[in-house]
Design a protein around this motif. Structure first.
Motif, PDB file in Angstrom:
ATOM      1  N   SER A 188      35.097  45.426  37.500  1.00  0.00           N
ATOM      2  CA  SER A 188      34.170  45.180  38.611  1.00  0.00           C
ATOM      3  C   SER A 188      32.876  44.515  38.148  1.00  0.00           C
ATOM      4  O   SER A 188      32.247  43.794  38.916  1.00  0.00           O
ATOM      5  N   PHE A 189      32.494  44.719  36.897  1.00  0.00           N
ATOM      6  CA  PHE A 189      31.294  44.057  36.376  1.00  0.00           C
ATOM      7  C   PHE A 189      31.484  42.535  36.371  1.00  0.00           C
ATOM      8  O   PHE A 189      30.565  41.782  36.701  1.00  0.00           O
ATOM      9  N   ILE A 190      32.676  42.076  36.019  1.00  0.00           N
ATOM     10  CA  ILE A 190      32.957  40.634  36.007  1.00  0.00           C
ATOM     11  C   ILE A 190      32.957  40.094  37.437  1.00  0.00           C
ATOM     12  O   ILE A 190      32.434  39.006  37.693  1.00  0.00           O
ATOM     13  N   VAL A 191      33.532  40.852  38.371  1.00  0.00           N
ATOM     14  CA  VAL A 191      33.514  40.442  39.779  1.00  0.00           C
ATOM     15  C   VAL A 191      32.070  40.310  40.252  1.00  0.00           C
ATOM     16  O   VAL A 191      31.703  39.321  40.892  1.00  0.00           O
ATOM     17  N   LYS A 192      31.256  41.292  39.928  1.00  0.00           N
ATOM     18  CA  LYS A 192      29.846  41.260  40.345  1.00  0.00           C
ATOM     19  C   LYS A 192      29.140  40.034  39.758  1.00  0.00           C
ATOM     20  O   LYS A 192      28.410  39.339  40.478  1.00  0.00           O
ATOM     21  N   GLU A 193      29.364  39.752  38.483  1.00  0.00           N
ATOM     22  CA  GLU A 193      28.765  38.556  37.859  1.00  0.00           C
ATOM     23  C   GLU A 193      29.236  37.281  38.553  1.00  0.00           C
ATOM     24  O   GLU A 193      28.450  36.356  38.763  1.00  0.00           O
ATOM     25  N   ARG A 194      30.520  37.231  38.884  1.00  0.00           N
ATOM     26  CA  ARG A 194      31.085  36.047  39.541  1.00  0.00           C
ATOM     27  C   ARG A 194      30.433  35.832  40.897  1.00  0.00           C
ATOM     28  O   ARG A 194      30.024  34.716  41.232  1.00  0.00           O
TER      29      ARG A 194
END
Length: 157
Positions: A140-146
């Motif tokens: 989810s951290f990568i999704v948030k960054e995206r």
């Protein structure tokens, strides 16, 4: 006044490749199929993930002890090194290594959550991060960054 997203060339290139290979929705984001689409051999071992390219041979090995989300992140990170970088990080100056790692992190966001699939989600939903994380099998951290990157890159159109 309306705002539109202006994708980066790398995002467009990744989406174009996926679409050409029939990778059109999150359920198609199988890393074995994506590896094949780039002519990369993918394997799993109980050791640190790595990639290797020599001539026409391209290999990615993923640490089999990682969670599915971590394996996907590692795969896209290593795929970037295979497709966009050359040279051994073991002997290159730190500044070049840092640049390659920055690029691999950026590539991971675009390749794990491609632009043409982002449009399939309600970005105003309170649960969009969790939903995308689940559908793409990515942290989810990568999704948030995206998503933060998408919001930052909106232009008046």
């Amino acid at each position: 006044m309306s705002y539109i997203y202006k994708p980066f060339d790398l995002e467009r290139w990744i989406s174009k490749h996926y679409l050409k290979k029939g990778i059109t929705k999150p359920s198609h984001m199988d890393i074995e199929e994506i590896a094949k689409s780039f002519d990369v051999q993918l394997g799993y071992r109980e050791k640190r993930s790595y990639s290797f390219a020599y001539g026409n041979s391209k290999i990615i090995s993923i640490d089999s002890k990682l969670t599915i989300e971590e394996q996907h992140e590692q795969f896209f990170h290593e795929l970037c090194h295979i497709l966009r970088h050359c040279g051994s990080q073991l002997i290159m100056p730190k500044a070049f290594r840092d640049l390659q790692e920055w690029d691999a992190k950026r590539f991971t966001r675009y390749a794990a959550i491609p632009l043409h699939m982002v449009q399939q989600f309600d970005l105003k939903s309170d649960f969009v991060i969790e939903e995308m994380s689940y559908k793409f099998n990515i942290n989810s951290f990568i999704v948030k960054e995206r998503l933060e990157g998408i919001y930052r890159n909106k232009r008046i159109g």
